[in-house]
Design a protein around this motif. Sequence first.
Motif, PDB file in Angstrom:
ATOM      1  N   ILE A 155      10.489   7.672 -14.196  1.00 14.31           N
ATOM      2  CA  ILE A 155      10.839   6.263 -14.038  1.00 14.31           C
ATOM      3  C   ILE A 155       9.578   5.406 -14.059  1.00 14.31           C
ATOM      4  N   ASP A 156       9.622   4.281 -14.775  1.00 15.68           N
ATOM      5  CA  ASP A 156       8.480   3.362 -14.830  1.00 15.68           C
ATOM      6  C   ASP A 156       8.468   2.467 -13.596  1.00 15.68           C
ATOM      7  N   ILE A 157       7.272   2.156 -13.093  1.00 12.79           N
ATOM      8  CA  ILE A 157       7.141   1.323 -11.892  1.00 12.79           C
ATOM      9  C   ILE A 157       6.300   0.105 -12.230  1.00 12.79           C
ATOM     10  N   TYR A 158       6.869  -1.094 -11.922  1.00 11.28           N
ATOM     11  CA  TYR A 158       6.185  -2.363 -12.161  1.00 11.28           C
ATOM     12  C   TYR A 158       5.977  -3.069 -10.816  1.00 11.28           C
ATOM     13  N   PHE A 159       4.909  -3.883 -10.752  1.00  7.07           N
ATOM     14  CA  PHE A 159       4.553  -4.544  -9.498  1.00  7.07           C
ATOM     15  C   PHE A 159       4.630  -6.061  -9.644  1.00  7.07           C
ATOM     16  N   CYS A 160       5.220  -6.704  -8.623  1.00  5.07           N
ATOM     17  CA  CYS A 160       5.371  -8.164  -8.612  1.00  5.07           C
ATOM     18  C   CYS A 160       4.019  -8.841  -8.412  1.00  5.07           C
ATOM     19  N   ASP A 161       3.970 -10.127  -8.721  1.00  2.00           N
ATOM     20  CA  ASP A 161       2.804 -10.940  -8.401  1.00  2.00           C
ATOM     21  C   ASP A 161       2.708 -11.117  -6.890  1.00  2.00           C
ATOM     22  N   PRO A 162       1.506 -11.358  -6.354  1.00  2.00           N
ATOM     23  CA  PRO A 162       1.379 -11.585  -4.913  1.00  2.00           C
ATOM     24  C   PRO A 162       2.195 -12.799  -4.459  1.00  2.00           C
ATOM     25  N   HIS A 163       2.778 -12.682  -3.291  1.00  2.00           N
ATOM     26  CA  HIS A 163       3.535 -13.777  -2.666  1.00  2.00           C
ATOM     27  C   HIS A 163       4.656 -14.290  -3.566  1.00  2.00           C
ATOM     28  N   SER A 164       5.354 -13.397  -4.232  1.00  2.00           N
ATOM     29  CA  SER A 164       6.435 -13.781  -5.157  1.00  2.00           C
ATOM     30  C   SER A 164       7.688 -12.955  -4.896  1.00  2.00           C
ATOM     31  N   PRO A 165       8.298 -13.091  -3.707  1.00  2.00           N
ATOM     32  CA  PRO A 165       9.471 -12.262  -3.388  1.00  2.00           C
ATOM     33  C   PRO A 165      10.655 -12.537  -4.287  1.00  2.00           C
ATOM     34  N   ALA A 208       0.818  -1.213   0.000  1.00  2.00           N
ATOM     35  CA  ALA A 208       0.000   0.000   0.000  1.00  2.00           C
ATOM     36  C   ALA A 208       0.848   1.258   0.000  1.00  2.00           C
ATOM     37  N   GLU A 209       2.111   1.159   0.416  1.00  2.00           N
ATOM     38  CA  GLU A 209       2.980   2.332   0.437  1.00  2.00           C
ATOM     39  C   GLU A 209       3.273   2.874  -0.962  1.00  2.00           C
ATOM     40  N   MET A 210       2.956   2.072  -2.004  1.00  2.00           N
ATOM     41  CA  MET A 210       3.189   2.521  -3.378  1.00  2.00           C
ATOM     42  C   MET A 210       1.900   2.968  -4.065  1.00  2.00           C
ATOM     43  N   ALA A 211       0.907   3.347  -3.289  1.00  3.21           N
ATOM     44  CA  ALA A 211      -0.371   3.789  -3.862  1.00  3.21           C
ATOM     45  C   ALA A 211      -0.195   5.029  -4.740  1.00  3.21           C
ATOM     46  N   ARG A 212       0.839   5.815  -4.509  1.00  2.00           N
ATOM     47  CA  ARG A 212       1.071   7.033  -5.292  1.00  2.00           C
ATOM     48  C   ARG A 212       2.167   6.813  -6.345  1.00  2.00           C
ATOM     49  N   HIS A 213       2.211   5.627  -6.908  1.00  5.74           N
ATOM     50  CA  HIS A 213       3.247   5.315  -7.899  1.00  5.74           C
ATOM     51  C   HIS A 213       3.154   6.216  -9.124  1.00  5.74           C
ATOM     52  N   ALA A 214       1.929   6.602  -9.511  1.00  5.89           N
ATOM     53  CA  ALA A 214       1.774   7.478 -10.686  1.00  5.89           C
ATOM     54  C   ALA A 214       2.422   8.837 -10.440  1.00  5.89           C
ATOM     55  N   GLN A 215       2.339   9.317  -9.202  1.00  2.64           N
ATOM     56  CA  GLN A 215       2.973  10.594  -8.854  1.00  2.64           C
ATOM     57  C   GLN A 215       4.493  10.494  -8.964  1.00  2.64           C
TER      58      GLN A 215
END
Length: 404
Positions: free
Chosen positions: A322-332, A308-315
């Motif tokens: 810089i482009d921001i990509y998100f991992c799949d759940p439970h995939s460290p 949730a700390e990356m909720a402002r990724h668009a900002q």
Amino acid sequence: MVRRMGRPRLSRGVAGRFWAGVREGLSTEEAAAAVGVSWHSGRRWIVQRGGVMPPAGVGSGSRSLSLGEREQIGLWHAEEVGGREIARRLGRSPSTISRELRRLPAPGNRYRSPPYLPSAAQADADTKATRAKPAKLVTNLRLRAVVEERLAKNFSPEQIAGTLRKDFPEDPEMWVSHEAIYQSLYVQGRGGLKRELTRNLRTGRAIRKPRRSGQQRRARITGMINIAERPATVEDRAIPGDWEGDLILGSTASASAIGTLVERVSGFVMLLHLPGDHTAETVAEAMITKISELPEQLRRSVTWDQGAEMARHAQITAATGIDIYFCDPHSPWQRGSNENTNGLLRQYLPKGTDLSRWGPGYLDMIAAELNARPRKRHNWATPAEVLDQLLSNPSDPPGVASTA
């Protein structure tokens, strides 16, 4: 005469079966129960070896003669069966049988064949098998001094082993494996290194434990771009400027955290100071400040988990490009470099502590020390050296400068 009653000595085979159970994933209690000993006996074996498992097969009898085999040797030897015939019957080497029959010569009876006592031979074998052998770090004082010096600088045992071969290429006496360093630190009786140097290891533990996977979470974020849409060049680590990020959390009471960013090609680390909280607004502000310090060619992408700390990724993207990509759940493992670095950082920022007390200057000092540590994957060059090389000679592969 009054006979002294003490704790019966457990055979080496019992300990071997205990360690085999631990190796298969049993807990200390389960492995101890499986071989018929108390939890305290299992715990004592763990502590004596500092949590370091012996090599597979030790104590199992696969290499050493068992008590049953020794009893057979005793019977056949009394019947005057020859050593080669005994070896054939047991499927053992004749030299093994010959050494076994010479194990316990009777005092003052050097010229007559002494009686072979299987129980006494087994006790003698157990004693010799557990006797501490002189380790290289005990006998080579120069090597020990260099290893202790590098441990004091927070080098890992693997980094020490790698740099010793690099610094002393023509002197094998100055080489030692990382496992030998761990054994010297953890296992009672191995000696050599000061036990207190375990505090300089990443974990700081006095007993070695298996690595565990990090915590996983979370909920979806609006407008996020999945890692599946990330360009192939990021996965290939072909071009610098792609980062992996996450938070390391402090104590629950303090609700503190520190942000981490790791460059995928070089392993270069940057830390985000998050004063007071780690809300999306605070994290976005810290990332924009830190990323804006980077040259343009190092602002390609960031891969983060679904926190949730990356909720402002668009900002963040709008402010830095810089482009921001998100991992799949439970995939460290999709942020493997970052997970590994967060483990290293726990040496400086222990779990359960208030991380808000550390200012940006201290965090920069930690990052600088990590960036100056040699890395195996770069042929023992440092992340700072590799990143500098990539920026000045982008056509060269990582680690070339370290081998020139």
